[in-house]
Write an enzyme that holds these catalytic residues in place. Structure first.
Site: not given
Length: 360
Positions: A176-177, A203, A297, A300
């Site tokens: 993700s991030t 993401h 973050m 998930d």
């Protein structure tokens, strides 16, 4: 104490709207404003901010040119890109992420639309994550080019242990991030002869994952593509989940594993969601599944891996805190007792190769 924010945008109206939104949240305070990259560079050379909200298209010095200068001068800054280019101009966004931006948000074309709750909530959510992130570390050009050479060396090393990695295998990565940058330290180090297909959920919204796949494919020996509906999984290929859809693996009537997308609601606040990918593998007959959880973050991956571990032989690798931009998803998996290895970013490709081996 409120976090200090720098807003950079050439539009006076847009600056005011962004500043008003940010200042309504007690977690943040806009302490400086700039109308172009040159002004921002001067401010960043003399001051420290918890985060920078950066426009891309500006006179005198664009947002991308500013990021390049920060990289050249080794001035670390937590930057989120907010631009009307970030939806249609996926290439521009990928350039910004490669140059050190940590995340991005699409800025509506009109200031009126910027006042809508959906934009306000997204802006503040991303700003919260970016302002709490680890400062970016700039790789030298030499280090980036070294990654493919490392992949070849690791492939030769893994051949010596090929007998330990028999059977059918698959690798499934959640990110993700900070992920687009982190993936440049993982995917280019995987050899074309990797003896497993690689699934990847990053993401990102629709329209960006194709650009991500193209970038990674250009700098990697292993093949990288945005996964298409019905793709048959093949070893030595990385399949990136299409933004805005949930990616699953299903078994075809002929016994082949193929990609299938579903258009369900967001899960864990994201779409695609890695939990769906992991859970879809419970019905597979792979002898070994290697799950990798990278920076990001939230949580998930945790629920999906927990479910998968009750059905299959699973080895879980999580990125360590010191190298994560955001230590959320890996920490969640570790706290749930799911991680078999906690590994620094630059060592993850090596562990993947040792776990699945290479084709002789």
């Amino acid at each position: 104490m409120a976090k200090k924010i720098l807003v950079v945008d050439d539009s006076a109206l847009m600056r005011r709207v962004l500043c008003d939104i940010i200042d309504t949240d007690e977690r943040f305070q806009v302490v400086a404003r700039a109308t172009n990259g040159l002004e921002a560079l001067d401010l960043l050379s003399r001051n420290q901010y918890d985060a920078v909200v950066l426009d891309v298209n500006m006179p005198k010095m664009t947002g991308l040119e500013l990021l390049e200068e920060l990289q050249k001068r080794k001035i670390p800054a937590r930057v989120m890109v907010a631009s009307t280019d970030t939806r249609e101009g996926a290439k521009t966004t990928m350039d910004a992420l490669e140059l050190g931006a940590l995340d991005f948000i699409h800025k509506p074309d009109s200031a009126v639309d910027c006042r809508a709750d959906i934009f306000r909530d997204r802006l503040l959510k991303v700003l919260d994550v970016v302002s709490a992130s680890r400062l970016p570390v700039f790789d030298s050009h030499e280090k980036i080019m070294e990654k493919q050479a490392t992949a070849a060396k690791m492939a030769d090393f893994a051949r010596k242990f090929s007998s330990k990695t028999s059977g059918t295998k698959i690798v499934a990565i959640a990110s993700s991030t900070g992920g687009p940058k982190a993936l440049q330290s993982v995917i280019p180090r995987l050899p074309a002869e990797l003896d497993a297909p690689v699934l990847l959920v990053q993401h990102m919204p629709k329209g960006f994952t194709a650009s991500l796949a193209e970038r990674l494919n250009d700098i990697s020996s292993i093949r990288v593509k945005e996964a298409a509906e019905g793709d048959e999984l093949q070893s030595g290929t990385v399949y990136i989940a299409m933004g805005g859809m949930h990616m699953n693996v299903v078994t075809s009537p002929g016994g082949k594993y193929t990609i299938h997308y579903t258009d369900g609601p967001n899960r864990e606040g994201v779409k695609p969601c890695a939990n769906y990918m992991y859970e879809s593998l419970t019905a597979s007959k792979f002898d070994k599944i290697v799950c990798v959880v990278l920076t990001g973050m939230g949580a998930d991956g945790t629920v999906g891996i927990r479910t998968l571990k009750t059905h299959k032989n699973v080895h879980v690798i999580t990125q360590n805190q010191a190298t994560c931009t955001v230590y959320g998803m890996p920490r969640s998996a570790e706290n749930a007792g799911l991680s078999n290895q906690v590994v620094a970013l630059d060592e993850i490709a090596q562990e993947i190769i040792l776990n699945v081996g290479v084709k002789n």
